[in-house]
Enzyme design. Sequence first.
Site: not given
Ligand code: UD1
Length: 398
Positions: A222
Amino acid sequence: MATRTFKLLHVVGTRPNFMKVAPIMAAARCWNEAPAPERAVSDVTFRQVLVHTGQHYDQRMSEVFFDELGLPQPDHYLGVGSGSHAEQTARVMLAIEPTLVAESPDLLLVVGDVNSTLAAALVARKLGIAIAHVEAGLRSQDRDMPEETNRLLTDQLSDMLFTTCRDADKNLLREGIPSRRIHFVGNPMIDSLEAHRRKIDASTIVRELGLIPGGYAVVTLHRPSNVDEPEGLRRLARTLRRLADRIPLVFPLHARTRARLAEFGLIEGLEREASLRLIEPLGYLDFVALMQEARLVLTDSGGIQEETTVLGVPCLTLRHNTERPVTISEGTNRLVDPDDAAAIQGAVATVLSTPALRDLHRPEGWDGRASERIVGDIARWLAGGCAGSPEDKSRQGA
Ligand code: UD1
C-alpha cells in the site's frame, strides 16, 4: 488518600492505530478496576476519551477493528476522510482543536506515524496539552516517506516518548531528546496479538479460502512508493504473477492499492491468475490467522514486519529501508528491492528451499505487557514524579 482522576485522550485515525490503542485503553481500564493498594501509584485513576479522526472510514478499514479489538465507540468522530497530505492534516487540526479545548485532557496519547498522529500532536502542543507518543523513535532515514516526517515532528512535540526497541532510544537521543522523556516499554501491537490468540487460532479463514496451511504466501502492498507509479506497480504485478506459479498467493487489497491497480488497468491480469487470489481487506483476527499459517509474507507494511517476527513467519519487505531494523536483526524480516524482480524471485526461492523455521525468539519487551508498562509510567508521570508533567508544572507555578 483522595483519588486523583486524570483524563487521557486517545487519538486513532487509521487501520494500524487500532491494534496499538486497544490494549492501552484496556490496560488503563484494568488499572482503574484494580484495588488501590495493587496499583503502582495507588491514588491515581484514569478517565478515558477516544477520538477517531476518520482518516480511514471504510467498514473494512476501520469499523471491523472496533468490534474485534474491543475498542469502545469513539466519543468524538471527526470524519476527515481522504485528501492530500495538507488537506488531511489540516482537516484533523481544525476538527480536533475544539475537541481538545472542550475535553481539556491531562494527556494526549498518539500512536505511530500517520497524518492524524502529527496533526493531533501539533494542535495539543500549542494548547499546552501534554503529549505521549507511542512507537516513538522509529526512523527509516528516508525523508521521502511521508511517515518519516510525521515521526520526526511528533517526537519533537512529545513529552513522553514510548519506544518499542532500543535502537529507537538511540535515534531519539541522537536527535537531542532528553533521556528522561524516553520510556522503553516494548511493543503494544504485540499485546493485541497475545490478547486475541485464542480467537485468532479459532479463525477459519485459511479453510474458507481453500488454502493449505504452510502452502501459500500472503501479499500486502500500500506504500505510495510501491503503488502510485504505474511502471513500478506494473513491474510488481508481473512479478506476483510469476511467483503465483511457484506458490499460491493471497493478496488482500488496501483501498489505495485497489484504486491504483484499477486506474493502471492491472486488476484483470492479476484476477486471471488461478493461484493468485485478490480479496477484500480482512479484519484483524482473520488477517493474523492468515499470516500465522502462511509459508511467507511479502509486504511493504510496518506493522506486519513486527507481527511476522513474533509469529515466526518469514517476511520479505519490499522496500529499500525499514524503520524497524530489530525485525531483521532479531526477527524473520528481510529487505528486498521492490524494483528488482529477480531479487524478489530469488528471495522467495530461498525461503521456499529453507525448512520452515518457527523460531520464536522475540525482541525485548514484545511480551504482551507493553501497555501495562505504558499505563504505569503515565500514572507515575501524571502524579508528578517526573519533570514537565502537569502536576510538576503547577507545583512550580508554571
Ligand atoms: C495511511 C498512512 C500509512 C499507513 C496506512 C495504513 C499517512 C501518511 N499514511 O496510508 O502510514 O501505513 O494508512 O493503511 O497517514 N481510502 C478508502 N477508504 C478508507 C481509507 C482510504 O477508500 O477507509 C482510500 C482513499 O481513496 C485514499 C487512499 O485510500 O485516497 C489512501 O488513504 P490515506 O489515508 O490517505 O493513506 P493510506 O495509504 O491508507
